[in-house]
Structure formats: structure tokens, C-alpha cells
Design a protein around this motif. Structure first.
Motif, PDB file in Angstrom:
ATOM      1  N   THR C 210       0.853  -1.220   0.128  1.00 19.14           N
ATOM      2  CA  THR C 210       0.004  -0.077   0.037  1.00 19.14           C
ATOM      3  C   THR C 210       0.927   1.030   0.041  1.00 19.14           C
ATOM      4  N   PHE C 211       0.777   2.277  -1.024  1.00 16.60           N
ATOM      5  CA  PHE C 211       1.385   3.164  -1.117  1.00 16.60           C
ATOM      6  C   PHE C 211       0.421   4.477  -0.559  1.00 16.60           C
ATOM      7  N   GLY C 212       0.985   5.335   0.144  1.00 24.14           N
ATOM      8  CA  GLY C 212       0.074   6.562   0.366  1.00 24.14           C
ATOM      9  C   GLY C 212      -0.828   6.442   1.640  1.00 24.14           C
ATOM     10  N   SER C 213      -0.537   5.499   2.469  1.00 19.36           N
ATOM     11  CA  SER C 213      -1.116   5.203   3.860  1.00 19.36           C
ATOM     12  C   SER C 213      -1.515   6.660   4.547  1.00 19.36           C
ATOM     13  N   PHE C 214      -2.455   6.322   5.450  1.00 23.05           N
ATOM     14  CA  PHE C 214      -2.882   7.358   6.119  1.00 23.05           C
ATOM     15  C   PHE C 214      -1.904   7.341   7.448  1.00 23.05           C
ATOM     16  N   GLU C 218       1.226   9.473  15.474  1.00 22.40           N
ATOM     17  CA  GLU C 218       2.320   8.671  15.964  1.00 22.40           C
ATOM     18  C   GLU C 218       3.463   8.376  15.036  1.00 22.40           C
ATOM     19  N   TYR C 219       3.061   8.468  13.737  1.00 22.35           N
ATOM     20  CA  TYR C 219       4.019   8.199  12.715  1.00 22.35           C
ATOM     21  C   TYR C 219       4.679   9.183  11.958  1.00 22.35           C
ATOM     22  N   PHE C 223       8.128  10.016   9.718  1.00 16.53           N
ATOM     23  CA  PHE C 223       8.366   9.790   8.279  1.00 16.53           C
ATOM     24  C   PHE C 223       9.140  11.063   7.625  1.00 16.53           C
TER      25      PHE C 223
END
Lengths: 89, 292, 398
Positions: C210-214, C218-219, C223
Motif C-alpha cells: 500500500t502506497f500513500g498510507s494514512f 504517532e508516525y 516519516f
């Protein structure tokens, strides 16, 4: 929630990992199936928005880890084999 | 588990209980099969299914932004051709009604016009649900939303629904169809046909939203059925953009009054008898056009 | 090394030739003055069988960048070209491309932004996307435009970088001006730039990702930090690739190139095609015995702090010439340089000169004026007016 090390570009290679999150906890009503009545038409299987119904030789089986208790299966069952009962917590 | 029973849209996604999108996406991905790359626009589907580090997708998926599911898919499709994989791998672009009717309309038109071998699926729940039920050009006349609220001087949304299916078909694309989740075999058949069609196809899927339409979560399928039985939403397909000769795939023998549909949803709860009459008249006129 | 071919071509043709030598597979593009020749040439290369690729003649720049993202994520080398309003329209997608770590390359014919609409040169378009996480290179000549395209692919695709890159060539001054360039041989570029194999993942049903995650709170910050680290890491990669490029093709690139700076009291800092004029001005002033030098910025992102710090250490005055302006602030190069120098003990007085907007010409005499104003500040021991406009048309001012 499971913590993971971040990946380059947030690319998530863990396909289907949403299964780690058990949406069953959202439920207030729980489905119960009477397999005596079930005619294995599998309408409930097709309609379930959450993939929480499995086909079996006897009819169907719920995966209560994911069933959110929406009640679509009970409402759509053509032979009234499914009822919604209050979830005991 | 093999073939049709293999779930490509995994459980654990965070769609609301009774969400029609969950049902639709499960079935459309089954029709597409595992050799598929999907794109999705920003919206409910993306938010409920891709929260890092989890994903409900068992096939490759890319989400880039709100208005460009169709143009991202165009890039994917051409890259697949260059890699020599296009014959094996299908491309399906998902968009909500906001991402299709409104903000993504230009990109969609471009994708259709350029003739990419892509199936575009619009999951239409008739308002911007992810941001909290705002009016869209997909919102039907009389519906109360947070930006077209019913009030002393307003009946809610004042404009009719934009005829997106006919507009897309008018790009003279090989296949256009409308579908809804209550009519499962019709939906599966059309999804399969759209995906197998070479060139661009457009599938407009009507998906009730318990949260935005304010109906009971177990009514999702029933409301989707009533929409067809009352003539509110017509199930049709058209080949090569020939909307003058479209094929109505489900014709109710006797149409139910629209009131039966409207009364199931509180977004229509404020409508007067007069309002309902007007909607009935509009639907009658539309159905006459469709020939039933 | 095979012989390089001498050609006399426009800047757009140079960037297109550079791109072609890199063998992109997908070229989504939308025409816009002054970059239109790029998609035209790429289309011709494909039509004539000189390049095995496919154009996507998209319906907007937003879709151009979106299609680049889709293609690059599918695992193929991808490039495009744009300018001005086009870069502004794709602004949203620039962040997505870098966030997904897709090494797309874009040639930009640097052009002013509306309103009023203006098709001529300044750097406002790419400068306004400086925070989008793209590497940014600026060419002085058509040769640099061609070479920097090749370097941009190589640097962006480095496993330690994986970032998109834009190569700016000044509108008309370069895009439409014919200059002599040396075109490297295909086999040498093939050697320099291996085929693109994304190390971090691609859209592939055999290994579904999966590209372009939500990204939740927390993350998200992690990134972004990782993206910034990649940009920081690119500094060393840029030096290494520029060295290798020189070794192979005989032309030297630096993040900052200095000219007569060693004993200079005043250094003029430039970017893009104005550098040629500035060099001429420095030559003339040197003949008059003025201790003036020139520093040319080729890499704007990552901003070359360490190199500039070294250059600044010997000078008394630094004149930063910006072909862009942040209303209410300063030119971008000045702002970055001021930020970089704030903790340096021994630094020159720094003045910002804004000029060359919307195609305003910059003459030798303008650089002389810039020198004199900077010298005056040095002699006075203070900068009274940090920002000055150069070459204003007094006749039309209110």
C-alpha cells in the motif's frame, strides 16, 4: 496497536494487516445463526461489509473478532435464520 | 479458500458499522481478482483502510490525493504497458462521489478520453461523508446535509443529482454501468464486465451511508434495494457510450412510491407532502425516459 | 568514453536530450510556456523510435505529476517538464512524490507567477516549492541544463536518497536560446545511470503493498524526519556523483562554484543564467582593481550551508541576488543564507538584492551597483537596508 518501524516512503508491505485490529469490540448487538434454518444461500456472506462471515459445510460461521454488529445479515436473511442479541460484555 | 471466496479487502477496516462501501469494495475486488493494482482517492475508503501500519488491501494500492485517482491510475497503466505486464494486470481506480463528481472530475474526464485500460469505480454515498456530510453535486434534491441544511427557508439540497453515469458514457467509452449493493448478481456481473472490457469503463455504485443518511445500520441493503424499486436510482449499462440505447438491467414490475425510500432516512425527514410529491414527479419523469 | 556530439540547441532541447539519454519509460506532460518544447521533443523522440517510452498527454499539470507518481510507484523511470502556473498547480502533488520517495525528475523553465500574468524569467515557481522535499538544481547554461538532468536522475535514484529532483533553466534566457552543447554518448550515460530498480517497493501484485498510507500523529513526524535525513544524506551523494560525472564526461559541477573569491572582500552570490552577466561584471571590476568575487549556487536543495560557510569566512560583504521574493520577507537564498550564518562567529555583512523578476533584464551595471551598495555597507560597518530592489523602471513607478 502494534508498533512497527517506519518504512521508506510509508510503503506498507504488510498486505491485509488491518486484521490485527479487531473491530468486534465496536459491537453492541451480536448475530446468532440457527443452522437448522440456514439454507446456505450465502446472501449474508456477500452483503457483510466486514467480511466477518465464513462459509462452512453446515452454512455459515461468524468471525466475531470483526463483526461490528450492524445487523445487515439478520435483516437480509431470507429464512430468518439470524437474530441479533444484546452483546454480553 | 480460493477464487471468489478469497477476500482481497481484509477485515479490520474501520468503516462504520453497516457501511455500504465495505460490501461494494469486497465484491468489486473479488471480481477484479488478485492480479489488480488499485488507486483510491482521499476519502472514507482510503481513511478506513490504510491507517499506517495497517492496510486492508491484499492487492497493491496507491492513494495520492483527493482529485487524482484517475490520473494516478493513468500513470500506473502506462507503466505496466512499458513493463510488458498490462495484459496480466488490471487497473481499477476508486473514487468517492466527491472525488468523482466534483474535485476529481477533470482527471476522470481526461482518463476516459485518453482511452486508458482502466475501470473507474465511483462509490457514491451522495455527500462528503469523510469530512462530515457536506453537500456534493451527487447530493439529491431535498437531502439535508451540513452545508445544505434544511431550515425555515430551505428544503435542504436545492439542485438535482448530477448525471455522472451519462456524462462519463458520453466520452464514448466502451462500457458504463450503474449498480448497487442490494442487487448483488447485477453488481458482480457489471464489475466483471467493466474490468474485462478493454479500454476505459465507468462503474457508478450507489452505496448507502448509515452515518450520513441517518438510517439504521441494518437498513443499508434494504435502502439500496428501495432506491431501485422506487426508481430513485436506475440500474443500467451502456456500451460504446450509446446512452440512447442503454440497457436497464433491473426493471421493477411496479414502482414503489418514493416515500417508501425517503422515509427510511432522516436526511429526508423534514420533507413535506408537497416536497415528496415533487420528488415523485421528478422520478416519474426520469423513469419514463428510461422506459419503465 | 565515446566522443560527445557537439550540437547547437535551445535550453528545452538540452533538457529533453538529457532526459532522453536517461531512457525514461513514461513521460506525462502538459504544455506550458516556456517549457512546451520539452514534451514536443520527447514526443518526437518516441514517434521517431529514438526513445522507447510512452507520453501521457494529460489534461493538467496536476494530472501530469499524478501520473508521474503512479508510473514511478509502478517501478519505471519517469520525468516531466513544467513552469510557473504549472508548477503551482502541481504543488500539492510535489509533496506526495517526495513523501512516497519517488525519484521523478522535472525540468522547469523558470518563469514568473501571476498576477499579473507574465511568461518571462524569474525563480518564483520553483522557489515557492522549495519546501516540497524535492532536490533543486539551477542551470547557468544549456550545457548545465542537459548535464544536470542526467545528474538529477542519478542522485535522486541513489538508494540513500530516493527523492524527486527539479532542474531549473531560466525562461527564454535559456529555454529558447540556442547555445553550443556537448551531448554525451548513449552508452556512457547507460554506464553512468543503471536502469531504475526501486529498492523500497513498487506496485506489484506479486508483492502487494500500500502506497500513500494514512499517517497518524504517532508516525507522521518520523516519516518527515526520515525524508529530511534522506535530503541531508544527498549532500554526500551529490558530491560523489558530481565527481564521477566529471571523471566520465569532463565537466565539473559543484553545489557552489566560486570565481575569484580567494582574496575577495565582496562576494556576489547568484543562481541561474544571471551568473554569466555577473561573471562579466566581476571581470570588469577586477580590471579596475576591485576585490570582488562570484559564487554560483547550482544546488538550492539541499541548501549548501557548509560550502557557503567556507566561502563566507574570508569576505567582508556578501551580496545575495535573488530572482524571487517572499513579500513581507526576503529572497529565498538570502533567507536561507541568513539562517545558516546566524551561529557563525566570523561572517560578512549580508545584503539582499532582488531583481530580474518577470523577465526584467539584469545588466553588468546592475552587478556593479550591487557591488557598490554592498561595499558601502561594509565601509559603514552596518546594513541599514537589508533588502534592495535593483534595476527598477523609475518611469513607471507610482
Amino acid at each position: 496497536m502494534t508498533k512497527v518501524k517506519i518504512t521508506v516512503g510509508a510503503i506498507n508491505k504488510d498486505a491485509g494487516s488491518s486484521r490485527r485490529y479487531k473491530t468486534g469490540g465496536w459491537r453492541t448487538m451480536k448475530p446468532e445463526v440457527d443452522l437448522e434454518k440456514c439454507v446456505s444461500c450465502f446472501k449474508c456472506f456477500d452483503y457483510c461489509p466486514d467480511g466477518a462471515i465464513k462459509k462452512t459445510d453446515e452454512g455459515i460461521e461468524y468471525d466475531l473478532d470483526y463483526c461490528k454488529g450492524c445487523g445487515i445479515c439478520a435483516k437480509e436473511c431470507p429464512v430468518e435464520a439470524i437474530v441479533m442479541v444484546k452483546e454480553e460484555k | 479458500m480460493t477464487g471468489e471466496d478469497k477476500e482481497l479487502f481484509a477485515s479490520g477496516h474501520r468503516a462504520c458499522a453497516g457501511c455500504g462501501e465495505g460490501t461494494a469494495v469486497r465484491q468489486i475486488l473479488k471480481a477484479a481478482g488478485p492480479n489488480t493494482i488499485a488507486t483510491v482517492c482521499t476519502g472514507c475508503l482510503e481513511v478506513v483502510s490504510t491507517g499506517y501500519p495497517e492496510t486492508a488491501w491484499e492487492i497493491p494500492l496507491i492513494h495520492a490525493a483527493f482529485e487524482n485517482s484517475a490520473s494516478v491510475a493513468s500513470g500506473v497503466e502506462v507503466a505496466l504497458k512499458q513493463l510488458g505486464k498490462k495484459d496480466d494486470v488490471k487497473v481499477v481506480a476508486f473514487g468517492g462521489d466527491g472525488g468523482t463528481f466534483d474535485i476529481g472530475f477533470q482527471a476522470l474526464s481526461g482518463m476516459l478520453e485518453r482511452g486508458h485500460d482502466i475501470t473507474y469505480v465511483c462509490l457514491d454515498n451522495e455527500a462528503y461523508m469523510n469530512t462530515g456530510i457536506q453537500r456534493c453535486s451527487s447530493t439529491p434534491y431535498g437531502a439535508s446535509t451540513t452545508t445544505s441544511p434544511a431550515g425555515k427557508y430551505s428544503i435542504g439540497e436545492q439542485r438535482p443529482k448530477k448525471p455522472i453515469g451519462a456524462i462519463c458514457a458520453s466520452h464514448d467509452i466502451p462500457y458504463t454501468a450503474t449498480a448497487t449493493i442490494a442487487y448483488m448478481s447485477d453488481l458482480k456481473k457489471k464489475a466483471k464486465k467493466a474490468i474485462e472490457t478493454k479500454g476505459p469503463s465507468f462503474l457508478h455504485v450507489f452505496v448507502p451511508c448509515p452515518t450520513g443518511w441517518r438510517h439504521a445500520s441494518n437498513d443499508t441493503i434494504e435502502i439500496s434495494r428501495l432506491a431501485v424499486e422506487t426508481g430513485i436510482f436506475v440500474l443500467w449499462e451502456a456500451e460504446d457510450g450509446d446512452i440512447c440505447n442503454l440497457n436497464v438491467t433491473v426493471k421493477p414490475k411496479k414502482r414503489k412510491p418514493v416515500e417508501e425510500y425517503l422515509k427510511t432516512q432522516r436526511r429526508f425527514g423534514h420533507l413535506s407532502e408537497e416536497d415528496v410529491k415533487k420528488i415523485q414527479a421528478d422520478v416519474d419523469e426520469k423513469c419514463e425516459k428510461y422506459g419503465f | 568514453m565515446a566522443d560527445q556530439r557537439s550540437m547547437t540547441i535551445k535550453g528545452n532541447m538540452a533538457t529533453a536530450m538529457g532526459a532522453k539519454l536517461c531512457r525514461p519509460k513514461v513521460v506525462p506532460a502538459y504544455p506550458i510556456t516556456p517549457s512546451t518544447l520539452f514534451p514536443e521533443k520527447m514526443s518526437e523522440f518516441i514517434a521517431d523510435g529514438e526513445l522507447d517510452a510512452e507520453m501521457i498527454n494529460v489534461e493538467s499539470e496536476h494530472s501530469a505529476m499524478s501520473a508521474c507518481i503512479g508510473a514511478s510507484a509502478t517501478g519505471v523511470r519517469t520525468c516531466t517538464a513544467s513552469a510557473s502556473q504549472g508548477v503551482a498547480l502541481m504543488h500539492e502533488m510535489l509533496f506526495v512524490a517526495s513523501g512516497m520517495r519517488l525519484p521523478i525528475v522535472m525540468a522547469v523553465g523558470n518563469r514568473a507567477l501571476s498576477a499579473p500574468i507574465n511568461i518571462w524569467c524569474d525563480h518564483q515557481d520553483t522557489i515557492s516549492s522549495r519546501d516540497s522535499g524535492w532536490l533543486q538544481f539551477y542551470a547557468e547554461t544549456n550545457q548545465e541544463g542537459l548535464d544536470l538532468m542526467i545528474n538529477a536522475f542519478r542522485i535522486g535514484e541513489d538508494n540513500d536518497v530516493l527523492l524527486p529532483a527539479m532542474v531549473g533553466i531560466d525562461a527564454f534566457v535559456l529555454t529558447h536560446t540556442i547555445e553550443g552543447v556537448e551531448v554525451p554518448a548513449q552508452e556512457d550515460v547507460d554506464d553512468f545511470l543503471p536502469p531504475y530498480e526501486p529498492p523500497h517497493g513498487r506496485l506489484d501484485p506479486d508483492e502487494p503493498s500500500t502506497f500513500g498510507s494514512f499517517g497518524t500523529p504517532e508516525y507522521y513526524q518520523e516519516f518527515k524526519q526520515a525524508q529530511v535525513e534522506a535530503m541531508e544524506g544527498s549532500r554526500e551523494v551529490i558530491d560523489r556523483v558530481f565527481d564521477e560525472f566529471e571523471e566520465r564526461f569532463g565537466r565539473r559541477y559543484n553545489k557552489v562554484t566560486t570565481y575569484k573569491c580567494d582574496d575577495a572582500d565582496i562576494i556576489i552570490l547568484t543562481m541561474g543564467s544571471m551568473t554569466g552577466t555577473a561573471r562579466e561584471a566581476v571581470n570588469r571590476m577586477r580590471e579596475e582593481g576591485k576585490k570582488v568575487g562570484l559564487a554560483k549556487l547550482t544546488v538550492f536543495r539541499p541548501f549548501p550551508y557548509p560550502e557557503l560557510e567556507e566561502i563566507m569566512s574570508g569576505a567582508k560583504g556578501l551580496a545575495v541576488v535573488d530572482r524571487n521574493i517572499s513579500p513581507g520577507g526576503f529572497g529565498a537564498v538570502y533567507s536561507d543564507l541568513a539562517g545558516a550564518s546566524i551561529n557563525i562567529e566570523k561572517k560578512p555583512l549580508i545584503k539582499n538584492f532582488v531583481t530580474g523578476l518577470g523577465g526584467r533584464e539584469i545588466f553588468v551595471k546592475n552587478f556593479v551597483e550591487i557591488y557598490e551598495k554592498t561595499l558601502a555597507a561594509v565601509e559603514a560597518g552596518e546594513v541599514k537596508k537589508p533588502l534592495e530592489w535593483i534595476n527598477m523602471n523609475q518611469e513607471v513607478m507610482r
